[in-house]
Design an enzyme around this catalytic site. Structure first.
Site, PDB file in Angstrom:
ATOM      1  CB  THR A 192      20.628 -67.965  50.465  1.00 44.29           C
ATOM      2  OG1 THR A 192      19.727 -66.928  50.856  1.00 44.29           O
ATOM      3  CG2 THR A 192      21.235 -68.590  51.710  1.00 44.29           C
ATOM      4  CB  SER A 250       7.874 -47.964  31.424  1.00 34.03           C
ATOM      5  OG  SER A 250       7.010 -48.891  32.053  1.00 34.03           O
ATOM      6  CE  LYS A 306       9.548 -52.369  31.486  1.00 34.17           C
ATOM      7  NZ  LYS A 306       9.620 -50.903  31.418  1.00 34.17           N
TER       8      LYS A 306
END
Length: 776
Positions: A360, A676, A719
């Site tokens: 925003t 994954s 990750k």
């Protein structure tokens, strides 16, 4: 009562009944009924009239009409155009069908005539008086019935004749008429008639009450109109009638100044001219004034001039936000094109990212860098299409939709318009707001956006629309197709540290009335605050915790009369309590059957430990840790791959028959899913089967196929950051994810070794401890 049987032609009547002593005319058009009439005229002019049960039936059978009716005498017949005969009949007596003599070509029935007793019993006389009194009351309340009928009724002394005559002058339903016809006993008939009269009187009283109330209202309106006309005449004599004329002239002057298109001007002119024809105080006059005010106060020609200075815009964007290079790059590209071409249409940007990353505030910065007005509309929970396109003026209290309302409040036709939380828009019986947005967010269509209230097109093509969403999956496909999606990943620890130092800490110090010298938060303390007291992709909770520190510091400064407070890793828990979160660190040693995997969550990346244990059994595969269906399928695919290459790694080919394999991922209360973890689970199983440990400082992610290939996954940046935070030194990624390495900050890339693999063989080469190496 004396009865006898007579054979008569029969005519079924539709929607009407006839009583004895009653003279009635009706039209006969059915061939069957006409033949029955002709038969009656040949004989003694007597005919038996019965009512149909259902008036819609054109060819009734013996079951379709009542078997109690009236024996009547034909008094007159008149042939009308179109093979229709008008018949005048007089009711003689009641009759009941005992049998049918014939049904074709017309009905002939054997009818048992029923005659009333001529002399009234004592009860009958009382009932006659009661019925007469009720009928007099009915006549008083019903102006449609002539009072002269009362004179005739008072002369009747026979109870049966009185009841039939009264019934003939009261508008009863066919079923009520039939109920009276079937009452052969005159006293019983008078009782039924009395009940029906009371019901009719009650209905008349209600109607009269309603009519009186409506008449008063109409008289009041007429009176007000008359007085208003008198007031207008008086004002005209006094020269005070110029108010409306001046108002209309002012409206027309404003309309000319706007220089709108001919079609729009003509429509607004018609509405303004209607004001002269209406009373100033009328409701319609107020509706027209409100509509004209809305149209004339819209910024048809008002717009801000864009600041086409790329360096200045870049400075503003950097000043408001740290990082977010892709978003800033896209804004600067737009400004560069505007500098060369003035015809480009406003783009529709969709900022997709987790909560708290500044979506925003980015829109506000875009407006500031462009020197445009900023308007915002939250779409979270909006279910009514009228919120977008407005209400028709036929509705009481109708107003334009929030798009036109926001444009008017912004006083510019080219603002930066933010649709916040567009992924949380919903639809129900009031319409689908997402469908209404299709026109708004289509650069080819929004040039002529028409609000239901305005009913004239307004140009939105110069508006720069920006939308925000937490996920793109729940945005309707047609709507998503019209937007340019810019994904904002979570901030890294380094970025959060810089944001905290440069933006959040100075902001909160100022808001809490402190000076820079009153509160010092060291970098290490800030990193501990990020790692152990917040777990999020954005910085919203980080700002709350910094505000919490400011409050604690302010209290100490006031109570203890000290000049400054310094926050260090050692005293952080004194102010905020025990740490709320912890991060998994690497294992202390290389272990068999334990592999460190990498996962993506909505609040950033994380590491997870895949543990495998072998047990004697019958080949069962046990999966625990609240794994989702996709993750379970990955585990099964890995087991199938291992069985297919068991000879390559000297694995017992019958292990799936002799051993149970238990795969567990700790933190079982947290749901986990996705493909994954396929490489990590397969590596852990192979490690357990061949009894070789896995390097403690290696982490991996990637999907596995039945052929052992490593497929690409998402969330690489998050990750890898999680691996760095856990102390990992080597990260194994699928070859197809090599392109994602550019997203990882350079300072993180330098401290990690990246291995890109295409199959499981390469994974095992880098993950499993070599025979000659020390397992510890």
């Amino acid at each position: 009562m004396s009865d006898y049987t007579i054979e008569l032609p029969l005519i079924p009547l539709r929607g009407m009944s006839i009583f004895p002593y009653m003279v009635l005319h009706f039209d006969v058009g059915r061939e069957q009924s006409i033949k029955a009439l002709e038969e009656a005229m040949i004989n003694d002019q007597l005919v038996f009239l019965v009512s149909q049960k259902e008036a819609e039936i054109s060819m009734p059978s013996t079951e379709d009409f009542y078997h109690v009716g009236t024996v009547a005498k034909i008094k007159q017949m008149l042939k009308l155009p179109g093979d229709t005969i008008r018949v005048l009949v007089e009711g003689i007596s009641r009759g009941e069908i005992t049998s049918f003599v014939q049904e074709d070509p017309f009905f002939v029935a054997e009818v048992e005539e029923k005659f009333d007793d001529k002399v009234a019993t004592r009860q009958g006389k009382a009932l006659m008086k009661t019925v007469l009194d009720s009928f007099e009351e009915y006549v008083e309340k019903n102006p449609k019935v002539s009072p002269e009928i009362l004179v005739t009724l008072h002369e009747i002394e026979e109870p049966g004749r009185l009841s039939d005559t009264v019934a003939a002058n009261v508008p009863l339903s066919p079923k009520e008429n039939q109920e009276l016809l079937e009452a052969f006993d005159s006293d019983q008939r008078l009782e039924i008639l009395y009940r029906l009269l009371l019901e009719q009187i009650e209905v008349l009283e209600i109607e009269n009450t309603i009519n009186t109330r409506v008449k008063k209202q109409v008289n009041k309106v007429q009176k007000e109109y008359y007085l208003r006309e008198q007031l207008k005449a008086i004002q005209k004599e006094l020269g005070e009638d110029e108010g409306v004329v001046e108002e209309v002239e002012e409206y027309k002057k404003k309309l000319e100044e706007l220089q709108l298109s001919d079609s729009i001007s003509e429509k607004i002119h018609r509405e303004i001219d209607r004001l002269l024809k209406l009373s100033p105080g009328s409701q319609e006059s107020g509706v027209i004034r409100n509509y004209v005010d809305w149209v004339l106060n819209l910024p048809w020609n008002e717009e801000t001039k864009d600041k086409l200075d790329l360096k200045k815009s870049a400075e503003i964007l950097d000043e408001d936000h740290y990082g977010l290079e892709k978003v800033k790059e896209r804004i600067l590209e737009y400004l560069a094109i505007r500098q060369l071409s003035q015809t480009i249409k406003g783009p529709i940007l969709c900022l997709v990212g987790p909560p708290g990353v500044g979506k925003t505030s980015i829109a506000k910065s875009i407006a500031r860098s462009l020197n445009r007005k900023f308007v915002r509309m939250s779409l979270g929970g909006v279910r009514d299409e009228a919120e977008i396109r407005g209400h028709r003026r036929t509705y009481v209290g109708a107003i334009p939709g929030r798009i036109i309302t926001s444009i008017r409040e912004g006083k510019s036709r080219n603002p930066v318009f933010l649709f916040d939380e567009i992924d949380k828009i919903a639809g129900d019986f009031r319409g689908d707001p997402a469908s209404a947005l299709l026109e708004v967010l289509d650069p080819e269509q929004n040039k002529d956006f028409t609000d239901h209230y305005l009913e004239v097109p307004f140009d939105l093509s110069n508006v720069m629309f920006v939308t925000t969403a937490n996920t793109a999956h729940t945005i309707p496909r047609a709507l998503l197709d019209r937007m340019e999606v810019i994904r904002i990943a979570g901030y890294t620890e380094e970025e959060k540290t810089r944001i905290g130092q440069n933006y959040l800490i100075p902001k909160q110090i100022k808001e809490h009335g402190l000076k820079k010298t009153n509160l010092r938060i060291g970098e290490k303390a800030l990193r501990d605050l990020i790692n152990y007291y917040t777990r999020e992709a954005g910085v919203r909770n980080l700002e709350r915790q910094i505000a919490n520190l400011c409050r604690k510091a302010t209290r100490r400064i006031v109570e203890e009369d000290i000049k400054s407070v310094t926050i260090t890793p050692g005293n952080l828990s004194r102010y905020l309590g025990k740490p709320l979160f912890r991060y998994d660190m690497i294992n202390l040693k290389n272990e068999v059957g334990i592999v460190r995997g990498l996962a993506w969550t909505s609040v950033g990346g994380d590491t997870l430990s895949v543990e495998v244990t072998l047990m004697k059994g019958s080949g069962k595969l046990v999966l625990t840790g609240q794994l989702g269906d996709v993750m379970k399928e990955s585990a099964r695919a890995g087991i199938s791959y291992i069985r297919s290459i068991s000879d390559r790694y000297n694995i017992d080919p019958t292990f799936h028959e002799k051993k149970d394999i238990h795969i567990h991922i700790p933190e079982g209360a947290t749901p986990k899913d996705g493909p994954s973890a396929g490489l990590a689970m397969a590596t852990a199983v192979i490690s357990a089967l061949i009894d070789k440990p896995v390097y403690k400082d290696v982490a991996m992610t990637g999907e596995i196929t039945l052929r052992g290939r490593a497929l690409a996954i998402g969330g690489v940046k998050e990750k890898v950051l999680a691996a760095k935070r856990a102390g990992i030194t080597k990260v194994i990624l699928p070859e197809d994810n090599r392109k994602d390495l550019d997203e990882i900050p350079e300072n993180v890339r330098k401290t990690l070794e990246f291995v890109f693999v295409e199959d499981m063989d390469t994974v095992l080469q880098h993950a499993l401890v070599k025979d000659e190496e020390d397992e510890n």
